[in-house]
Motif scaffolding. Structure first.
Motif, PDB file in Angstrom:
ATOM      1  N   GLY A 212     -28.136 -19.546  19.254  1.00  9.17           N
ATOM      2  CA  GLY A 212     -28.410 -20.197  20.537  1.00  9.17           C
ATOM      3  C   GLY A 212     -27.249 -20.985  21.114  1.00  9.17           C
ATOM      4  N   ASN A 213     -26.114 -21.035  20.397  1.00  9.25           N
ATOM      5  CA  ASN A 213     -24.917 -21.676  20.952  1.00  9.25           C
ATOM      6  C   ASN A 213     -24.136 -20.670  21.800  1.00  9.25           C
ATOM      7  OD1 ASN A 213     -25.427 -24.137  19.662  1.00  9.25           O
ATOM      8  ND2 ASN A 213     -24.375 -23.458  17.799  1.00  9.25           N
TER       9      ASN A 213
ATOM     10  N   ILE B 283     -13.805 -26.478  18.409  1.00  4.51           N
ATOM     11  CA  ILE B 283     -13.931 -27.808  17.804  1.00  4.51           C
ATOM     12  C   ILE B 283     -15.392 -28.218  17.611  1.00  4.51           C
ATOM     13  CG2 ILE B 283     -13.381 -30.256  18.185  1.00  4.51           C
ATOM     14  CD1 ILE B 283     -10.831 -28.973  19.726  1.00  4.51           C
ATOM     15  N   ALA B 284     -16.230 -27.937  18.580  1.00  5.67           N
ATOM     16  CA  ALA B 284     -17.660 -28.271  18.475  1.00  5.67           C
ATOM     17  C   ALA B 284     -18.465 -27.193  19.188  1.00  5.67           C
ATOM     18  CB  ALA B 284     -17.918 -29.633  19.104  1.00  5.67           C
ATOM     19  N   PRO B 285     -19.710 -26.983  18.774  1.00  4.67           N
ATOM     20  CA  PRO B 285     -20.511 -25.955  19.454  1.00  4.67           C
ATOM     21  C   PRO B 285     -20.901 -26.394  20.867  1.00  4.67           C
ATOM     22  CG  PRO B 285     -21.820 -27.062  17.761  1.00  4.67           C
ATOM     23  CD  PRO B 285     -20.434 -27.613  17.660  1.00  4.67           C
ATOM     24  N   ALA B 286     -21.035 -25.425  21.769  1.00  5.44           N
ATOM     25  CA  ALA B 286     -21.496 -25.695  23.143  1.00  5.44           C
ATOM     26  C   ALA B 286     -22.862 -25.047  23.318  1.00  5.44           C
ATOM     27  CB  ALA B 286     -20.511 -25.133  24.160  1.00  5.44           C
ATOM     28  N   VAL B 287     -23.685 -25.659  24.160  1.00  4.78           N
ATOM     29  CA  VAL B 287     -25.024 -25.126  24.437  1.00  4.78           C
ATOM     30  C   VAL B 287     -25.121 -24.713  25.907  1.00  4.78           C
ATOM     31  CG1 VAL B 287     -26.128 -26.483  22.602  1.00  4.78           C
ATOM     32  CG2 VAL B 287     -25.892 -27.473  24.897  1.00  4.78           C
TER      33      VAL B 287
ATOM     34  N   LEU C 228     -11.782 -27.896  27.097  1.00  9.02           N
ATOM     35  CA  LEU C 228     -13.126 -27.641  27.610  1.00  9.02           C
ATOM     36  C   LEU C 228     -14.058 -28.703  27.032  1.00  9.02           C
ATOM     37  CD1 LEU C 228     -14.347 -25.286  29.327  1.00  9.02           C
ATOM     38  CD2 LEU C 228     -14.829 -24.126  27.176  1.00  9.02           C
ATOM     39  N   PHE C 229     -14.823 -29.347  27.896  1.00  3.87           N
ATOM     40  CA  PHE C 229     -15.715 -30.443  27.477  1.00  3.87           C
ATOM     41  C   PHE C 229     -17.166 -30.148  27.873  1.00  3.87           C
ATOM     42  CE2 PHE C 229     -11.570 -32.353  27.914  1.00  3.87           C
ATOM     43  CZ  PHE C 229     -11.502 -33.296  26.892  1.00  3.87           C
ATOM     44  N   GLN C 230     -18.091 -30.692  27.080  1.00  5.81           N
ATOM     45  CA  GLN C 230     -19.506 -30.681  27.468  1.00  5.81           C
ATOM     46  C   GLN C 230     -20.075 -32.066  27.166  1.00  5.81           C
ATOM     47  OE1 GLN C 230     -22.375 -27.912  25.531  1.00  5.81           O
ATOM     48  NE2 GLN C 230     -22.888 -27.324  27.623  1.00  5.81           N
ATOM     49  N   GLU C 231     -20.572 -32.700  28.185  1.00  3.32           N
ATOM     50  CA  GLU C 231     -21.104 -34.078  28.074  1.00  3.32           C
ATOM     51  C   GLU C 231     -20.149 -34.996  27.307  1.00  3.32           C
ATOM     52  OE1 GLU C 231     -25.150 -34.081  26.789  1.00  3.32           O
ATOM     53  OE2 GLU C 231     -25.832 -33.141  28.639  1.00  3.32           O
ATOM     54  N   GLY C 232     -18.879 -34.929  27.644  1.00  2.00           N
ATOM     55  CA  GLY C 232     -17.878 -35.820  27.054  1.00  2.00           C
ATOM     56  C   GLY C 232     -17.344 -35.393  25.700  1.00  2.00           C
ATOM     57  N   THR C 233     -17.913 -34.340  25.114  1.00  2.00           N
ATOM     58  CA  THR C 233     -17.447 -33.862  23.805  1.00  2.00           C
ATOM     59  C   THR C 233     -16.424 -32.754  23.986  1.00  2.00           C
ATOM     60  OG1 THR C 233     -19.576 -34.369  22.800  1.00  2.00           O
ATOM     61  CG2 THR C 233     -18.190 -32.782  21.629  1.00  2.00           C
ATOM     62  N   LEU C 234     -15.297 -32.859  23.274  1.00  2.00           N
ATOM     63  CA  LEU C 234     -14.280 -31.799  23.318  1.00  2.00           C
ATOM     64  C   LEU C 234     -14.818 -30.578  22.555  1.00  2.00           C
ATOM     65  CD1 LEU C 234     -11.424 -30.817  24.041  1.00  2.00           C
ATOM     66  CD2 LEU C 234     -10.610 -31.895  21.940  1.00  2.00           C
ATOM     67  N   ILE C 235     -15.002 -29.476  23.258  1.00  2.00           N
ATOM     68  CA  ILE C 235     -15.601 -28.263  22.693  1.00  2.00           C
ATOM     69  C   ILE C 235     -14.530 -27.313  22.150  1.00  2.00           C
ATOM     70  CG2 ILE C 235     -16.940 -26.184  23.290  1.00  2.00           C
ATOM     71  CD1 ILE C 235     -18.602 -28.790  23.278  1.00  2.00           C
ATOM     72  N   ALA C 236     -13.480 -27.107  22.929  1.00  2.00           N
ATOM     73  CA  ALA C 236     -12.436 -26.153  22.529  1.00  2.00           C
ATOM     74  C   ALA C 236     -11.128 -26.513  23.217  1.00  2.00           C
ATOM     75  CB  ALA C 236     -12.848 -24.738  22.888  1.00  2.00           C
ATOM     76  N   ARG C 237     -10.041 -26.090  22.585  1.00  2.00           N
ATOM     77  CA  ARG C 237      -8.708 -26.379  23.084  1.00  2.00           C
ATOM     78  C   ARG C 237      -7.912 -25.078  23.037  1.00  2.00           C
ATOM     79  NH1 ARG C 237      -3.948 -28.730  22.845  1.00  2.00           N
ATOM     80  NH2 ARG C 237      -3.753 -30.612  24.084  1.00  2.00           N
ATOM     81  N   SER C 238      -7.034 -24.863  23.994  1.00  2.00           N
ATOM     82  CA  SER C 238      -6.322 -23.585  24.045  1.00  2.00           C
ATOM     83  C   SER C 238      -4.867 -23.752  24.437  1.00  2.00           C
ATOM     84  CB  SER C 238      -6.996 -22.656  25.070  1.00  2.00           C
ATOM     85  OG  SER C 238      -6.943 -23.241  26.362  1.00  2.00           O
ATOM     86  N   THR C 239      -4.065 -22.791  24.017  1.00  2.00           N
ATOM     87  CA  THR C 239      -2.707 -22.649  24.524  1.00  2.00           C
ATOM     88  C   THR C 239      -2.516 -21.183  24.924  1.00  2.00           C
ATOM     89  OG1 THR C 239      -1.843 -22.210  22.314  1.00  2.00           O
ATOM     90  CG2 THR C 239      -1.721 -24.474  23.077  1.00  2.00           C
ATOM     91  N   ALA C 240      -1.598 -20.948  25.836  1.00  2.00           N
ATOM     92  CA  ALA C 240      -1.330 -19.567  26.257  1.00  2.00           C
ATOM     93  C   ALA C 240       0.129 -19.410  26.661  1.00  2.00           C
ATOM     94  CB  ALA C 240      -2.233 -19.185  27.430  1.00  2.00           C
ATOM     95  N   THR C 241       0.598 -18.179  26.565  1.00  2.00           N
ATOM     96  CA  THR C 241       1.933 -17.811  27.043  1.00  2.00           C
ATOM     97  C   THR C 241       1.759 -16.793  28.170  1.00  2.00           C
ATOM     98  OG1 THR C 241       2.750 -18.048  24.786  1.00  2.00           O
ATOM     99  CG2 THR C 241       4.184 -16.895  26.338  1.00  2.00           C
ATOM    100  N   ALA C 242       2.400 -17.028  29.295  1.00  2.00           N
ATOM    101  CA  ALA C 242       2.307 -16.090  30.418  1.00  2.00           C
ATOM    102  C   ALA C 242       3.709 -15.764  30.916  1.00  2.00           C
ATOM    103  CB  ALA C 242       1.491 -16.704  31.555  1.00  2.00           C
TER     104      ALA C 242
END
Lengths: 147, 147
Positions: free
Chosen positions: B52-53, B91-95, B119-133
């Motif tokens: 369900g996440n 970092i943390a599950p998102a709903v 990416l945040f949900q209700e103030g919680t850091l959910i995921a972090r990313s880096t990219a090369t373009a």
């Protein structure tokens, strides 16, 4: 998900999870001993970027849905394995239509697992991925909220 | 996409690309000088995994849709910048529900660019990313088919 659940999905006797259905995923092959799966995807117009190619993030979602099941088919019923890290290389653009991906367990330790996957369209390598996942079991994870 | 197109999307005068619409993306802020955007997303039931996440791949798609625009708003009209590599830490599950993401240009060279996003949900850091373009322009890229 247990091995049995994946085999029911392979036989069409159990619906795929929502995220997999959204990606048009269909499990074609499962090797529970090696930890390897082959999956078909349907890249839809809803996944396109402004130039009409499939947005890289949706290709990442497809690769996540090959590597995740590759590990999951090797797990016991009381285990699950959240992905900690996912890395994708985008090699060629993909267009609307079918893609084929495979995911493979490269290394499975007591808890840390390394995975890899590839995604093809009409024989062309579209993207390649690696991931790190951590095996946990439902009883011990009840204490932790993060993963 | 040009800077002008992003501003029209910000003002609601131009529809978002298909992939962004699928992710319920809405551009909240644009800084064309710094190369930074803030984007709202709507995580739907169609993106959920068996527990369900939100499936990690869809979170990756959201992060791709923060970092891509952060660079795109700094480009000239004849330039585009395909992503070569994307890396996500979960970092943390998102709903199901709203998420907020920002994307930022860390470094912009003559062609190679490094990006990051959160990416945040209700103030919680959910995921972090880096990219090369890699910045290309439409005329020179006509010779190449890969990106």
């Amino acid at each position: 998900m247990s091995k049995g659940m994946f085999h029911k999905m392979l036989d069409g006797n159990l619906p795929m999870p929502n995220a997999a259905q959204t990606l048009g995923a269909k499990i074609l092959e499962i090797d529970c001993k090696k930890g390897k799966v082959k999956v078909e995807f349907e890249a839809k117009e809803a996944f396109t970027n402004p130039v009409g190619n499939i947005q890289g993030g949706f290709l990442s979602a497809m690769l996540d849905d090959t590597m995740g099941p590759a590990l999951a088919v090797t797990l016991e019923d009381n285990e699950f394995a959240p992905t900690l890290e996912l890395k994708i290389n985008f090699i060629a653009p993909a267009v609307i239509g079918k893609l084929y991906g495979w995911g493979r367990v490269v290394s499975k330790g007591a808890s840390v697992c390394f995975l890899e996957g590839e995604l093809f369209q009409e024989g062309t390598l579209i993207a390649r991925s690696t991931a790190t996942a951590l095996i946990r079991n439902f009883s011990s994870s009840a204490k932790k909220q993060d993963h």
